[in-house]
Design a protein around this motif. Structure first.
Motif, PDB file in Angstrom:
ATOM      1  N   MET A 102      29.353 -54.014 -89.775  1.00  0.00           N
ATOM      2  CA  MET A 102      28.723 -52.773 -89.344  1.00  0.00           C
ATOM      3  C   MET A 102      29.297 -52.385 -87.984  1.00  0.00           C
ATOM      4  SD  MET A 102      24.681 -53.356 -90.190  1.00  0.00           S
ATOM      5  CE  MET A 102      24.685 -55.113 -89.882  1.00  0.00           C
ATOM      6  N   LYS A 103      29.866 -51.236 -87.950  1.00  0.00           N
ATOM      7  CA  LYS A 103      30.431 -50.748 -86.688  1.00  0.00           C
ATOM      8  C   LYS A 103      29.823 -49.403 -86.278  1.00  0.00           C
ATOM      9  CE  LYS A 103      34.205 -53.536 -86.048  1.00  0.00           C
ATOM     10  NZ  LYS A 103      34.047 -54.520 -85.032  1.00  0.00           N
ATOM     11  N   THR A 104      29.439 -48.600 -87.277  1.00  0.00           N
ATOM     12  CA  THR A 104      28.968 -47.251 -86.968  1.00  0.00           C
ATOM     13  C   THR A 104      27.439 -47.163 -87.036  1.00  0.00           C
ATOM     14  OG1 THR A 104      28.986 -46.446 -89.251  1.00  0.00           O
ATOM     15  CG2 THR A 104      31.076 -46.305 -88.023  1.00  0.00           C
ATOM     16  N   ALA A 105      26.931 -46.135 -86.382  1.00  0.00           N
ATOM     17  CA  ALA A 105      25.488 -45.886 -86.397  1.00  0.00           C
ATOM     18  C   ALA A 105      24.985 -45.680 -87.821  1.00  0.00           C
ATOM     19  CB  ALA A 105      25.166 -44.670 -85.528  1.00  0.00           C
ATOM     20  N   GLN A 106      25.762 -44.980 -88.638  1.00  0.00           N
ATOM     21  CA  GLN A 106      25.362 -44.734 -90.017  1.00  0.00           C
ATOM     22  C   GLN A 106      25.277 -46.039 -90.805  1.00  0.00           C
ATOM     23  OE1 GLN A 106      27.775 -42.988 -88.404  1.00  0.00           O
ATOM     24  NE2 GLN A 106      26.897 -40.945 -88.336  1.00  0.00           N
ATOM     25  N   GLU A 107      26.227 -46.955 -90.588  1.00  0.00           N
ATOM     26  CA  GLU A 107      26.204 -48.243 -91.289  1.00  0.00           C
ATOM     27  C   GLU A 107      24.994 -49.074 -90.856  1.00  0.00           C
ATOM     28  OE1 GLU A 107      30.929 -49.192 -92.016  1.00  0.00           O
ATOM     29  OE2 GLU A 107      30.110 -49.497 -89.995  1.00  0.00           O
ATOM     30  N   MET A 108      24.681 -49.043 -89.565  1.00  0.00           N
ATOM     31  CA  MET A 108      23.529 -49.796 -89.064  1.00  0.00           C
ATOM     32  C   MET A 108      22.234 -49.247 -89.656  1.00  0.00           C
ATOM     33  SD  MET A 108      24.585 -50.284 -85.080  1.00  0.00           S
ATOM     34  CE  MET A 108      26.307 -50.044 -84.711  1.00  0.00           C
ATOM     35  N   TYR A 109      22.117 -47.925 -89.687  1.00  0.00           N
ATOM     36  CA  TYR A 109      20.916 -47.310 -90.253  1.00  0.00           C
ATOM     37  C   TYR A 109      20.801 -47.637 -91.751  1.00  0.00           C
ATOM     38  CZ  TYR A 109      17.229 -44.024 -91.339  1.00  0.00           C
ATOM     39  OH  TYR A 109      16.044 -43.479 -91.756  1.00  0.00           O
ATOM     40  N   LYS A 110      21.918 -47.544 -92.469  1.00  0.00           N
ATOM     41  CA  LYS A 110      21.921 -47.859 -93.906  1.00  0.00           C
ATOM     42  C   LYS A 110      21.493 -49.310 -94.134  1.00  0.00           C
ATOM     43  CE  LYS A 110      24.858 -47.642 -98.053  1.00  0.00           C
ATOM     44  NZ  LYS A 110      24.115 -48.653 -98.725  1.00  0.00           N
ATOM     45  N   TYR A 111      21.942 -50.227 -93.283  1.00  0.00           N
ATOM     46  CA  TYR A 111      21.542 -51.629 -93.387  1.00  0.00           C
ATOM     47  C   TYR A 111      20.020 -51.754 -93.292  1.00  0.00           C
ATOM     48  CZ  TYR A 111      21.162 -56.594 -92.234  1.00  0.00           C
ATOM     49  OH  TYR A 111      20.802 -57.923 -92.217  1.00  0.00           O
ATOM     50  N   CYS A 112      19.423 -51.028 -92.356  1.00  0.00           N
ATOM     51  CA  CYS A 112      17.951 -51.052 -92.214  1.00  0.00           C
ATOM     52  C   CYS A 112      17.269 -50.587 -93.495  1.00  0.00           C
ATOM     53  CB  CYS A 112      17.506 -50.132 -91.072  1.00  0.00           C
ATOM     54  SG  CYS A 112      17.924 -50.715 -89.449  1.00  0.00           S
ATOM     55  N   ILE A 113      17.732 -49.485 -94.023  1.00  0.00           N
ATOM     56  CA  ILE A 113      17.127 -48.922 -95.236  1.00  0.00           C
ATOM     57  C   ILE A 113      17.320 -49.881 -96.411  1.00  0.00           C
ATOM     58  CG2 ILE A 113      17.191 -46.996 -96.878  1.00  0.00           C
ATOM     59  CD1 ILE A 113      15.999 -46.368 -94.023  1.00  0.00           C
ATOM     60  N   ASP A 114      18.548 -50.372 -96.586  1.00  0.00           N
ATOM     61  CA  ASP A 114      18.861 -51.251 -97.720  1.00  0.00           C
ATOM     62  C   ASP A 114      18.072 -52.560 -97.681  1.00  0.00           C
ATOM     63  OD1 ASP A 114      20.655 -49.335 -98.564  1.00  0.00           O
ATOM     64  OD2 ASP A 114      22.450 -50.457 -97.971  1.00  0.00           O
ATOM     65  N   ASN A 115      17.773 -53.058 -96.483  1.00  0.00           N
ATOM     66  CA  ASN A 115      17.086 -54.344 -96.339  1.00  0.00           C
ATOM     67  C   ASN A 115      15.599 -54.194 -96.024  1.00  0.00           C
ATOM     68  OD1 ASN A 115      19.219 -56.602 -96.479  1.00  0.00           O
ATOM     69  ND2 ASN A 115      20.171 -54.976 -95.271  1.00  0.00           N
ATOM     70  N   ASP A 116      15.107 -52.952 -96.006  1.00  0.00           N
ATOM     71  CA  ASP A 116      13.703 -52.670 -95.702  1.00  0.00           C
ATOM     72  C   ASP A 116      13.322 -53.198 -94.315  1.00  0.00           C
ATOM     73  OD1 ASP A 116      11.289 -51.448 -96.318  1.00  0.00           O
ATOM     74  OD2 ASP A 116      10.457 -53.232 -97.274  1.00  0.00           O
ATOM     75  N   PHE A 117      14.218 -52.927 -93.333  1.00  0.00           N
ATOM     76  CA  PHE A 117      14.008 -53.349 -91.953  1.00  0.00           C
ATOM     77  C   PHE A 117      13.691 -52.158 -91.056  1.00  0.00           C
ATOM     78  CE2 PHE A 117      16.911 -57.344 -92.401  1.00  0.00           C
ATOM     79  CZ  PHE A 117      15.922 -57.992 -93.090  1.00  0.00           C
ATOM     80  N   GLY A 118      12.894 -51.217 -91.549  1.00  0.00           N
ATOM     81  CA  GLY A 118      12.462 -50.061 -90.776  1.00  0.00           C
ATOM     82  C   GLY A 118      13.325 -48.848 -91.047  1.00  0.00           C
ATOM     83  N   GLN A 119      12.753 -47.682 -90.718  1.00  0.00           N
ATOM     84  CA  GLN A 119      13.492 -46.444 -90.905  1.00  0.00           C
ATOM     85  C   GLN A 119      13.289 -45.464 -89.755  1.00  0.00           C
ATOM     86  OE1 GLN A 119      11.868 -45.277 -94.681  1.00  0.00           O
ATOM     87  NE2 GLN A 119      10.382 -43.923 -93.725  1.00  0.00           N
ATOM     88  N   GLY A 120      12.306 -45.714 -88.910  1.00  0.00           N
ATOM     89  CA  GLY A 120      12.071 -44.817 -87.786  1.00  0.00           C
ATOM     90  C   GLY A 120      11.367 -43.542 -88.215  1.00  0.00           C
TER      91      GLY A 120
END
Length: 179
Positions: free
Chosen positions: A1-19
């Protein structure tokens, strides 16, 4: 993960928050993307309510990442931004508690403690992953070079994708670490 979009997608995919919204989540992670050093590797990302005391007393949503060096947390605000980090060696303990609506991670560092609240249904998985990543990184310490860390990350992604088994991942990780 390098980009903000990848980090956000990781959160969504792993159910680690969405803001609050995707737009704000990506803005928070954008600050982290800009703060990353060239040799930092992001191992996990999540979003939670920072400095949580109660439902009405907290610093709102922050984005968090764990890299091979530190935990970075950031919040984009209407007027200004906040970006902070804690070196992994400065983390004393991470504990979890679960309430009626929220679960709380208490991250105890040499200088301070801070609480991060997430949905109570997300807290166990988030806590388990955070402990796993921080423990693995702290136990590896400074003994591996960046190419080994990059290789381990690639194999972790293969594991997460179901391409290799947990046993195969652990074996390859041990080989790369020379243990």
């Amino acid at each position: 993960m390098k980009t903000a979009q990848e980090m956000y997608k990781y959160c969504i995919d792993n159910d680690f928050g969405q803001g609050q919204t995707k737009k704000w989540g990506i803005r928070h992670f954008g600050l982290i993307e800009n703060a990353l050093q060239s040799d930092e590797v992001v191992h996990m990302a999540f979003i939670g309510l920072h400095n949580f005391v109660s439902i009405s007393k907290h610093d709102s949503n922050f984005a968090y990442v764990v890299t091979n060096k530190r935990i970075i947390f950031a919040q984009h605000r209407m007027l200004g931004d906040v970006v902070k980090s804690v070196v992994l060696d400065n983390i004393n303990d991470i504990t979890m508690s679960r309430g009626v609506a929220f679960g709380v991670l208490c991250i105890d560092t040499i200088k301070e403690k801070f609480n991060v609240a997430v949905n109570k249904n997300q807290i166990q998985g988030l806590s388990d992953k955070l402990h796993e990543v921080v423990f693995d990184l702290k136990s590896v310490g400074q003994t591996i070079d960046n190419s080994s860390a990059d290789e381990i990350l690639k194999y972790k992604q293969l594991l997460d994708s179901g391409i290799i088994t947990e046993e195969e991942f652990k074996l390859k990780k041990k080989q790369l670490l020379g243990i």
